[in-house]
Design a protein around this motif. Sequence first.
Motif, PDB file in Angstrom:
ATOM      1  N   VAL A   9      43.270  15.191  37.771  1.00  0.00           N
ATOM      2  CA  VAL A   9      42.340  14.502  38.348  1.00  0.00           C
ATOM      3  C   VAL A   9      41.228  13.808  38.072  1.00  0.00           C
ATOM      4  CG1 VAL A   9      40.436  15.302  40.193  1.00  0.00           C
ATOM      5  CG2 VAL A   9      42.473  16.329  40.345  1.00  0.00           C
ATOM      6  N   GLY A  13      41.960  10.598  40.078  1.00  0.00           N
ATOM      7  CA  GLY A  13      42.090  11.400  41.432  1.00  0.00           C
ATOM      8  C   GLY A  13      41.495  10.750  42.021  1.00  0.00           C
ATOM      9  N   ASN A  14      40.756   9.513  41.682  1.00  0.00           N
ATOM     10  CA  ASN A  14      41.242   8.150  43.065  1.00  0.00           C
ATOM     11  C   ASN A  14      42.051   7.663  43.385  1.00  0.00           C
ATOM     12  OD1 ASN A  14      37.703   8.774  42.990  1.00  0.00           O
ATOM     13  ND2 ASN A  14      37.459   7.622  41.592  1.00  0.00           N
ATOM     14  N   LEU A  15      43.234   8.125  43.360  1.00  0.00           N
ATOM     15  CA  LEU A  15      43.633   7.152  43.234  1.00  0.00           C
ATOM     16  C   LEU A  15      44.767   7.348  44.933  1.00  0.00           C
ATOM     17  CD1 LEU A  15      46.802   5.081  42.617  1.00  0.00           C
ATOM     18  CD2 LEU A  15      47.824   6.940  42.316  1.00  0.00           C
ATOM     19  N   PRO A  16      44.789   6.239  45.443  1.00  0.00           N
ATOM     20  CA  PRO A  16      44.570   6.570  47.379  1.00  0.00           C
ATOM     21  C   PRO A  16      46.331   6.783  46.763  1.00  0.00           C
ATOM     22  CG  PRO A  16      43.857   4.430  46.716  1.00  0.00           C
ATOM     23  CD  PRO A  16      44.040   4.825  45.651  1.00  0.00           C
ATOM     24  N   GLY A 113      47.965   3.205  46.657  1.00  0.00           N
ATOM     25  CA  GLY A 113      46.435   2.411  46.160  1.00  0.00           C
ATOM     26  C   GLY A 113      45.994   1.325  47.886  1.00  0.00           C
ATOM     27  N   PRO A 173      43.522  10.154  48.674  1.00  0.00           N
ATOM     28  CA  PRO A 173      43.217   9.688  47.361  1.00  0.00           C
ATOM     29  C   PRO A 173      43.080  11.051  46.510  1.00  0.00           C
ATOM     30  CG  PRO A 173      40.691  11.168  47.899  1.00  0.00           C
ATOM     31  CD  PRO A 173      41.858  11.377  48.669  1.00  0.00           C
ATOM     32  N   ALA A 175      43.264  13.401  44.023  1.00  0.00           N
ATOM     33  CA  ALA A 175      42.902  14.491  43.811  1.00  0.00           C
ATOM     34  C   ALA A 175      42.452  15.784  45.494  1.00  0.00           C
ATOM     35  CB  ALA A 175      40.670  14.850  43.726  1.00  0.00           C
ATOM     36  N   ASP A 176      42.570  14.839  46.299  1.00  0.00           N
ATOM     37  CA  ASP A 176      42.566  15.965  47.686  1.00  0.00           C
ATOM     38  C   ASP A 176      43.805  16.602  47.520  1.00  0.00           C
ATOM     39  OD1 ASP A 176      40.245  15.120  47.645  1.00  0.00           O
ATOM     40  OD2 ASP A 176      40.125  14.247  49.687  1.00  0.00           O
ATOM     41  N   ASN A 225      47.574   3.726  39.259  1.00  0.00           N
ATOM     42  CA  ASN A 225      46.718   3.741  39.061  1.00  0.00           C
ATOM     43  C   ASN A 225      45.686   2.206  38.828  1.00  0.00           C
ATOM     44  OD1 ASN A 225      43.943   5.108  39.835  1.00  0.00           O
ATOM     45  ND2 ASN A 225      43.306   4.701  37.487  1.00  0.00           N
ATOM     46  N   SER A 229      45.702   0.661  42.112  1.00  0.00           N
ATOM     47  CA  SER A 229      43.942   0.710  43.066  1.00  0.00           C
ATOM     48  C   SER A 229      42.360   0.059  41.730  1.00  0.00           C
ATOM     49  CB  SER A 229      44.128   2.532  42.463  1.00  0.00           C
ATOM     50  OG  SER A 229      42.893   3.295  43.236  1.00  0.00           O
ATOM     51  N   GLY A 231      41.768   0.853  38.502  1.00  0.00           N
ATOM     52  CA  GLY A 231      41.487   1.597  37.547  1.00  0.00           C
ATOM     53  C   GLY A 231      41.362   0.934  36.459  1.00  0.00           C
TER      54      GLY A 231
END
Length: 319
Positions: A9, A13-16, A113, A173, A175-176, A225, A229, A231
């Motif tokens: 994460v 963690g922000n990777l959709p 992403g 994301p 993380a979720d 990522n 996304s 990253g």
Amino acid sequence: MTSQAPSPVPFFGNLPLSRFRLEIRLSESLSQSVYMGSAWRGLIGWELQRLICPFSKRPECKGCIIREHCPYFQLFEDQSPLSGIQEMPRGYIFSPSEGKDLTEQILDVTLIGNCIRYFPAVLKAIQSGKASGIGPSRIPYEIHSIHRVLPEGILHDVPTEPEDWIGMNTAIPLADWLAPAPRFNGPITFTLATPVRLRKQGKYLGRMEWPYFFATIVRRLEALNCLFSGGEPLGRDRFIALANAFSSTASIQADLSWMDYSRYSSRQHKKVPMGGIIGTATLGAPDVWTTSWLQAAGLVHAGKGASMGLGKVIVGAGM
């Protein structure tokens, strides 16, 4: 950094991700020995190109004036602009499995992403391919149902009509996805359900090297990522620290074997070997962080050929 590997994460963690599940009814039974991942990828690619390309002679995609706006090019042909990522992973995973019988296919579609926006085009390609059929025998099929998969395995109905697909490309994301995943207090068993192909120093591994397996998951998440996304790369020091943190996983108890698999490449006009390692494994004393990397692999798969469903990792009772 401690000897314990931190969760994915903080890094990714922000990777959709957006996931969908299609239940597909075939007009006749498939052979039990046929894995359909490459067939679905091929069908979707050809149908996308046929539906979208406005040029009758179809020039080479890499020089096409509309390539930046073309779902086919962005999904199937685009190359990595990053020097550190020579082999570009694709921003999709088409992962089929058997349904209730050999006339049913469950096709899981994961988009990552900025590729998530192409879900309507992918679904249209699958729908368009019904008449031409799937696999070497060109078996006709029908889409029985479409669901959007949410964390905790929740399924939401998706309309089967194209005019109702607007707004179906919502991302969640990483993380979720990992937040509701179960935590294991004791040994954890996981399955390599489709061939895991790990290439090391130019050769594919015939036996599992678990620290390297986890390191490839880190590299895959990093590449996805960065490419899809926006990253940032981990950098050499952080990657080495993460890879070293997985050294204790060498003690995993496993019942693994090599599965031979090949697919026909229409570009190379020959069969291409795609075999890899399958089986079950048990991590006797997992920490919460190691478990989270396995759960991330359950979402994005591991090793080469992930875009066609190879390297499928199922943790515990499944994801």
